[in-house]
Design a protein around this motif. Structure first.
Motif, PDB file in Angstrom:
ATOM      1  N   PRO A 312       0.526  -1.224   0.164  1.00 30.48           N
ATOM      2  CA  PRO A 312      -0.069  -0.086  -0.370  1.00 30.48           C
ATOM      3  C   PRO A 312       0.843   1.841  -0.073  1.00 30.48           C
ATOM      4  O   PRO A 312       0.465   2.312  -0.368  1.00 30.48           O
ATOM      5  CB  PRO A 312      -1.074   0.124   1.342  1.00 30.48           C
ATOM      6  N   TYR A 380      -1.484  11.498   2.764  1.00 30.06           N
ATOM      7  CA  TYR A 380      -1.324   9.807   2.001  1.00 30.06           C
ATOM      8  C   TYR A 380       0.268   9.942   1.704  1.00 30.06           C
ATOM      9  O   TYR A 380       1.149   9.178   2.143  1.00 30.06           O
ATOM     10  CB  TYR A 380      -1.588   9.778   0.505  1.00 30.06           C
ATOM     11  N   ILE A 425      -6.137  -3.982  -7.412  1.00 29.84           N
ATOM     12  CA  ILE A 425      -5.757  -4.399  -6.752  1.00 29.84           C
ATOM     13  C   ILE A 425      -5.041  -6.171  -6.746  1.00 29.84           C
ATOM     14  O   ILE A 425      -4.285  -6.486  -5.874  1.00 29.84           O
ATOM     15  CB  ILE A 425      -6.583  -4.192  -5.010  1.00 29.84           C
TER      16      ILE A 425
ATOM     17  N   LEU B  35      -7.609   3.760  -2.916  1.00 28.38           N
ATOM     18  CA  LEU B  35      -6.992   4.407  -1.738  1.00 28.38           C
ATOM     19  C   LEU B  35      -8.240   3.807  -0.323  1.00 28.38           C
ATOM     20  O   LEU B  35      -7.597   4.198   0.393  1.00 28.38           O
ATOM     21  CB  LEU B  35      -8.577   5.571  -1.702  1.00 28.38           C
ATOM     22  N   TRP B  37      -7.741   1.044   0.470  1.00 32.67           N
ATOM     23  CA  TRP B  37      -7.450  -0.825   0.115  1.00 32.67           C
ATOM     24  C   TRP B  37      -5.685   0.481   0.678  1.00 32.67           C
ATOM     25  O   TRP B  37      -5.123  -0.118   2.160  1.00 32.67           O
ATOM     26  CB  TRP B  37      -6.636  -0.540  -0.568  1.00 32.67           C
ATOM     27  N   VAL B  38      -4.932   1.196   0.248  1.00 34.15           N
ATOM     28  CA  VAL B  38      -4.221   2.181   0.875  1.00 34.15           C
ATOM     29  C   VAL B  38      -4.102   3.048   2.320  1.00 34.15           C
ATOM     30  O   VAL B  38      -3.138   2.881   3.082  1.00 34.15           O
ATOM     31  CB  VAL B  38      -3.206   3.256   0.004  1.00 34.15           C
ATOM     32  N   GLU B  39      -5.691   3.394   2.705  1.00 34.23           N
ATOM     33  CA  GLU B  39      -5.548   3.094   4.088  1.00 34.23           C
ATOM     34  C   GLU B  39      -4.978   2.773   4.864  1.00 34.23           C
ATOM     35  O   GLU B  39      -5.154   3.024   6.151  1.00 34.23           O
ATOM     36  CB  GLU B  39      -7.140   4.725   3.920  1.00 34.23           C
TER      37      GLU B  39
END
Lengths: 495, 95
Positions: A312, A380, A425, B35, B37-39
């Motif tokens: 991620p 982020y 993903i 987004l 998922w990356v969180e």
């Protein structure tokens, strides 16, 4: 003599040339024939037979004069991400259609200086973004392997899928690749060959179309570890034109292949035992441990606690850098221009970029633009760079205790072409074992080590500390010898 | 983070990438999934952890500030989709 020339390893071809068994022209002609024979794989975007023969004849003339570089007379395929002077360089994208660089990348220039012969430019995922070679504007690449009893076309992996397919199919004895999150190692594993990503800074990035500048690194794709050592030595070296290229001497990597790993400590990270990993891959990893132990290495259990966060974090950092790097494709200076329906400059930018970029590249540009935009940058991008520091620290701690780390290269064998395309993903998860080393800038190599139940190749992955490529090659050589991988893909030049 | 189509339209404009209206909604779904998922990085305690700024521990090299290359206008212009001798050509930007 021409029989069997395409089956030679690079080291074998080098010896044959030196002994006068055949000329570079003969060797090159044999591979140009193999290129033609394996054309259904679509491994090449551009074949360059005329240039190849010209370079081969010049090499034979040099050899006759008693001059021979490190890659003298050896044919090599070049990923279409390396700028090659006067030869189209597309990065697999429509937006760079017809671009003929007026300059040569440092890595390819280094290889030509050492006498190598360019066979052509290999196919790849668009701008090196992908793990299947499905995102190339110039069509998908097929893996030369087939599952037992099946005729279904499989993905060669990506993004250096054309390079890997070409080398596996004996169309080229070696190829260049680039690796941002696994783009050399994953396709090498899927195609049953050796793929090596050097330490960040070992090879110059100058003249390589940029994707994510803090991660991109060039490296060799070959059929043996020895050949990998030969090619890396020629590719690597300090370059003032890349400020991140490291001013350190390039060792003789072949000399590192002693076959002796007695006393070396090999780390096995618990976090790489991931749920859902096929039994064949877990079993191969166990065999890998046994092989290294039998060769006199000590196996050490280690922890890399932030492993699961590497992927991620990568999918923030890499798209952020990509969105900045790809801002240069504006329809003004090179490549595609679409004027749109207005006479406005902004209209031209939007129309050009809308038509020129494929779906995956567009996705990453937008993610990158979003995570860098005002109000989200800290949450982020900076967060991901903090996690990246923790990942690098995990490795630094581990390398205080071990000399190299052994893991599987990929969580699966090659999958059917077209699969995972509707789930980004699921596609990203291909790189779950390769991305952590990329995030930390470490050298790593995938070695073909066995076949799964369907007869498809699987790779084992070694990671070493920064600038410890010699250790990496030394262990990889032992792993390769123990695995004794001799299987051939279904599609291979007849030799 | 779920992105709506207006946000995607705005980012696409900022990035100067034309996205056809019909593709905005599916794209918003894909980007939202990524987004979200990356969180998961939110689980990681990064208090007092500096962001990585250099991949390998080397100091950026300095060089003398002098011109060491140039005079290559023709080569630089050789790939321009449109140009006039010595220039890149773009649609008119001033009235």
């Amino acid at each position: 003599m021409t029989g069997g020339l395409t089956d030679l390893t690079l080291a074998g071809a080098r010896a044959g040339l030196a002994a006068g068994d055949f000329t570079s022209e003969e060797l090159t002609l044999a591979h140009l024939g193999a290129l033609e024979e394996t054309r259904p794989l679509n491994a090449f975007i551009a074949e360059t037979p005329e240039r190849a023969l010209e370079m081969a004849r010049a090499s034979d003339a040099r050899r006759a004069q008693g001059q021979a570089g490190m890659l003298e007379g050896l044919p090599i395929a070049v990923k279409d991400l390396f700028c090659t002077q006067g030869v189209q360089t597309t990065a697999g994208s429509r937006i760079l259609g017809g671009f003929a660089p007026p300059y040569e990348s440092t890595v390819t220039a280094n290889m030509w200086t050492e006498g190598a012969v360019m066979l052509g430019k290999t196919n790849m995922d668009e701008f090196a973004m992908g793990s299947s070679n499905m995102t190339s504007h110039y069509g998908r690449v097929e893996n030369p392997w087939r599952a037992a009893g099946s005729n279904r076309a499989l993905a060669p992996g990506g993004s250096s899928g054309g390079s890997a397919a070409a080398v596996a199919a004996r169309a080229a004895p070696a190829a260049t690749g680039t690796d941002t999150g696994g783009s050399i190692r994953q396709p090498a594993a899927f195609c049953g060959i050796v793929g090596m990503k050097p330490t960040y800074g070992r090879c110059s990035r100058w003249g390589i179309v940029a994707f994510a500048s803090s991660l991109d690194q060039a490296g060799p794709i070959t059929r043996t570890v020895w050949d990998s050592a030969i090619v890396l030595r020629a590719m690597a070296g300090h370059d003032p034109k890349d400020s991140t290229s490291v001013p350190a001497a390039v060792p003789d990597y072949e000399a590192a292949l002693t076959g002796d790993i007695r006393g070396l400590r090999i780390g096995i990270p618990a976090e790489y035992r991931m749920e859902g990993t096929p039994e064949a891959i877990v079993a191969l990893w166990e065999r890998g441990k046994d092989w290294l132990k039998a060769a006199g290495a000590e196996i050490v259990d280690i922890g890399l606690p932030h492993t699961k966060y590497a992927l991620p974090a990568y999918y923030i950092v890499a798209p952020a850098e990509a969105s900045s790097n790809l801002a240069r494709y504006d329809g003004v200076r090179f490549g595609l221009r679409e004027t749109g329906d207005g006479a406005d400059l902004t209209e031209m930018y939007e129309a050009t970029r809308g038509a020129g970029f494929g779906a995956e590249v567009r996705r990453r540009i937008l993610i990158g633009a979003y995570v860098l935009s005002a109000g989200y940058y800290d949450a982020y991008y900076i967060k991901a760079q903090r996690v990246r520091s923790l990942i690098a620290q995990d490795f630094a701690d581990a390398f205080g205790r071990v000399d190299a780390i052994l893991t599987p290269t990929t969580p699966t064998a090659a999958f059917p072409l077209g699969e995972k395309m509707d789930d980004p993903i699921a596609m990203y998860l291909n790189d779950v074992f390769t991305v952590p080393a990329s995030m930390a800038g470490l050298p790593a190599i995938s070695v073909p080590a066995g076949l799964d139940d369907d007869g498809l190749p699987l790779g084992l992955h070694l990671i070493a500390n920064a600038f410890e490529e010699e250790t990496l090659f030394r262990v990889a050589g032992v792993l390769e010898a123990a695995a004794g991988f001799t299987a051939r893909p279904e599609t291979a030049a007849k030799a | 983070m779920a992105l709506d189509t207006d946000t995607v339209r705005r980012i696409a404009h900022l990035a100067r990438v034309r996205v056809p209206e019909a593709e905005l909604e599916p794209l918003a779904g894909e980007l939202s999934n990524i987004l979200t998922w990356v969180e998961q990085l939110g689980e990681v305690d990064t208090e007092n952890v500096p962001p990585m700024t250099s991949v390998v521990a080397v100091r950026l090299p300095m060089r003398e500030d002098r011109v060491d290359d140039g005079g290559k206008a023709e080569a630089i212009l050789s790939n321009a989709p449109e140009g006039a001798p010595g220039f890149f050509a773009v649609p008119k930007v001033v009235e």
